[in-house]
Design a protein around this motif. Structure first.
Motif, PDB file in Angstrom:
ATOM      1  N   HIS A 176      34.194  49.985  38.742  1.00  0.00           N
ATOM      2  CA  HIS A 176      34.480  49.771  37.332  1.00  0.00           C
ATOM      3  C   HIS A 176      34.644  48.288  37.017  1.00  0.00           C
ATOM      4  O   HIS A 176      34.189  47.819  35.963  1.00  0.00           O
ATOM      5  CB  HIS A 176      35.734  50.556  36.923  1.00  0.00           C
ATOM      6  N   LEU A 177      35.272  47.548  37.914  1.00  0.00           N
ATOM      7  CA  LEU A 177      35.471  46.126  37.656  1.00  0.00           C
ATOM      8  C   LEU A 177      34.150  45.365  37.621  1.00  0.00           C
ATOM      9  O   LEU A 177      34.036  44.338  36.934  1.00  0.00           O
ATOM     10  CB  LEU A 177      36.393  45.514  38.714  1.00  0.00           C
ATOM     11  N   GLN A 178      33.147  45.832  38.352  1.00  0.00           N
ATOM     12  CA  GLN A 178      31.838  45.184  38.314  1.00  0.00           C
ATOM     13  C   GLN A 178      31.280  45.136  36.892  1.00  0.00           C
ATOM     14  O   GLN A 178      30.581  44.185  36.528  1.00  0.00           O
ATOM     15  CB  GLN A 178      30.862  45.920  39.244  1.00  0.00           C
ATOM     16  N   ARG A 179      31.582  46.153  36.087  1.00  0.00           N
ATOM     17  CA  ARG A 179      31.135  46.162  34.690  1.00  0.00           C
ATOM     18  C   ARG A 179      32.164  45.490  33.773  1.00  0.00           C
ATOM     19  O   ARG A 179      31.801  44.671  32.925  1.00  0.00           O
ATOM     20  CB  ARG A 179      30.915  47.602  34.224  1.00  0.00           C
ATOM     21  N   LEU A 180      33.421  45.837  33.937  1.00  0.00           N
ATOM     22  CA  LEU A 180      34.449  45.377  33.006  1.00  0.00           C
ATOM     23  C   LEU A 180      34.629  43.868  33.031  1.00  0.00           C
ATOM     24  O   LEU A 180      34.966  43.256  32.007  1.00  0.00           O
ATOM     25  CB  LEU A 180      35.784  46.063  33.323  1.00  0.00           C
ATOM     26  N   ARG A 181      34.415  43.235  34.184  1.00  0.00           N
ATOM     27  CA  ARG A 181      34.661  41.790  34.283  1.00  0.00           C
ATOM     28  C   ARG A 181      33.694  40.974  33.429  1.00  0.00           C
ATOM     29  O   ARG A 181      33.915  39.795  33.184  1.00  0.00           O
ATOM     30  CB  ARG A 181      34.619  41.333  35.736  1.00  0.00           C
ATOM     31  N   HIS A 182      32.597  41.591  32.932  1.00  0.00           N
ATOM     32  CA  HIS A 182      31.650  40.873  32.083  1.00  0.00           C
ATOM     33  C   HIS A 182      32.082  40.843  30.619  1.00  0.00           C
ATOM     34  O   HIS A 182      31.473  40.145  29.806  1.00  0.00           O
ATOM     35  CB  HIS A 182      30.263  41.503  32.183  1.00  0.00           C
ATOM     36  N   LEU A 183      33.130  41.588  30.262  1.00  0.00           N
ATOM     37  CA  LEU A 183      33.570  41.632  28.868  1.00  0.00           C
ATOM     38  C   LEU A 183      34.388  40.386  28.544  1.00  0.00           C
ATOM     39  O   LEU A 183      35.258  39.977  29.312  1.00  0.00           O
ATOM     40  CB  LEU A 183      34.417  42.880  28.612  1.00  0.00           C
ATOM     41  N   GLY A 184      34.146  39.814  27.394  1.00  0.00           N
ATOM     42  CA  GLY A 184      34.894  38.635  26.969  1.00  0.00           C
ATOM     43  C   GLY A 184      36.199  39.006  26.299  1.00  0.00           C
ATOM     44  O   GLY A 184      36.297  40.041  25.629  1.00  0.00           O
ATOM     45  N   ARG A 185      37.190  38.133  26.440  1.00  0.00           N
ATOM     46  CA  ARG A 185      38.505  38.428  25.889  1.00  0.00           C
ATOM     47  C   ARG A 185      38.486  38.568  24.360  1.00  0.00           C
ATOM     48  O   ARG A 185      39.122  39.484  23.830  1.00  0.00           O
ATOM     49  CB  ARG A 185      39.516  37.363  26.324  1.00  0.00           C
ATOM     50  N   PRO A 186      37.796  37.692  23.615  1.00  0.00           N
ATOM     51  CA  PRO A 186      37.774  37.883  22.151  1.00  0.00           C
ATOM     52  C   PRO A 186      37.192  39.233  21.740  1.00  0.00           C
ATOM     53  O   PRO A 186      37.709  39.883  20.821  1.00  0.00           O
ATOM     54  CB  PRO A 186      36.916  36.718  21.657  1.00  0.00           C
ATOM     55  N   ALA A 187      36.138  39.663  22.424  1.00  0.00           N
ATOM     56  CA  ALA A 187      35.528  40.958  22.089  1.00  0.00           C
ATOM     57  C   ALA A 187      36.498  42.097  22.378  1.00  0.00           C
ATOM     58  O   ALA A 187      36.618  43.044  21.586  1.00  0.00           O
ATOM     59  CB  ALA A 187      34.233  41.145  22.870  1.00  0.00           C
ATOM     60  N   ILE A 188      37.186  42.021  23.519  1.00  0.00           N
ATOM     61  CA  ILE A 188      38.169  43.057  23.859  1.00  0.00           C
ATOM     62  C   ILE A 188      39.274  43.088  22.815  1.00  0.00           C
ATOM     63  O   ILE A 188      39.661  44.157  22.319  1.00  0.00           O
ATOM     64  CB  ILE A 188      38.761  42.803  25.256  1.00  0.00           C
TER      65      ILE A 188
END
Length: 249
Positions: A186-198
């Motif tokens: 799961h972290l392999q995908r989630l780590r690509h998300l940017g903080r502003p978008a989250i």
């Protein structure tokens, strides 16, 4: 910061928050609520985009600490409810990594998170009704995840759901043989998300689903009324001192 009940590691935007009371099944007491709040604030201050919540030892979280309650410690339900809202609505992806038992308030902790991962040792139960209580603060978070009727059924039946059944109900999002390997995928995908978008997405979700805000006052009032009940207090003390349920001779 030196917290008594929590261990925190942050690396490259990923925070690992470990409940660290294994001798008590990682049960929730007032100190743990304060420590979790402080460490979540640290995660936000340091820009963590993913917060992984897990338990030390063989349990995720056994729920509220009855020994502390029996000795007179007061656990503020507002602080606990608002902590769960922070997991649900904060500007990060919250991930519950569940191994072993999640009971009562432990179910609340997991249900508050954006994603629940579990291995096959996990179980999820609401035992409160056995002691004359009901999971007032847990229910808004649990019902948002699995629906009102299934949360109602779990409350009345009091039996733990094995991991496979919890996954079928939507309480667990992904199930695997080995929790750490499941988390890595799961972290392999989630780590690509940017903080502003989250942050924007989480704020939008909170704005369009106000069930947690609407349920807060009623949940806190019910919790305070129950824990002020003398018979409930006796049931808890008896269980702590004699390991007997209220109906046992």
């Amino acid at each position: 910061m030196n917290c008594e009940t929590i261990r925190l590691e942050i690396d490259k935007g990923i925070a690992r928050l470990r409940l660290d009371r294994p001798e008590a099944g990682n049960a929730i007491n007032a100190q743990m609520v304060a420590d979790l709040g402080a460490e979540l604030a640290r995660c936000e201050a340091e820009g963590a985009t993913i917060v992984v919540l897990e338990g030390a030892g063989d349990s995720f979280c056994a729920g509220g600490d009855f020994e502390a309650t029996a000795s007179g410690e007061t656990l503020d339900p507002a602080a606990l409810y608002d902590l769960w809202r922070r997991l649900a609505e904060g500007p990060f992806v919250s991930v519950a990594l569940v191994r072993g038992r999640a009971n009562a308030g432990g179910v609340g902790l997991a249900a508050a998170c954006d994603i629940v991962l579990a291995d096959r040792s996990a179980s999820f139960g609401l035992s409160e009704m056995l002691f004359g209580l009901f999971p007032a603060c847990v229910l808004p978070f649990l019902a948002r995840r699995i629906g009102a009727q299934k949360a109602h059924y779990m409350t009345l039946m009091t039996r733990p759901l094995p991991a496979e059944e919890a996954a079928g109900w939507g309480l667990v999002d992904a199930l695997g043989d080995e929790a750490e390997a499941l988390l890595r995928r799961h972290l392999q995908r989630l780590r690509h998300l940017g903080r502003p978008a989250i942050a924007r997405y989480k704020a939008h979700r909170a704005a369009t689903d106000d069930s947690l805000a609407r349920g807060r006052d009623a949940a806190l009032a019910a919790n305070r009324e129950m824990f002020a009940d003398a018979e409930v207090q006796r049931n808890i003390r008896r269980y702590v001192t004699e390991m007997k349920f209220p109906w046992e001779a």
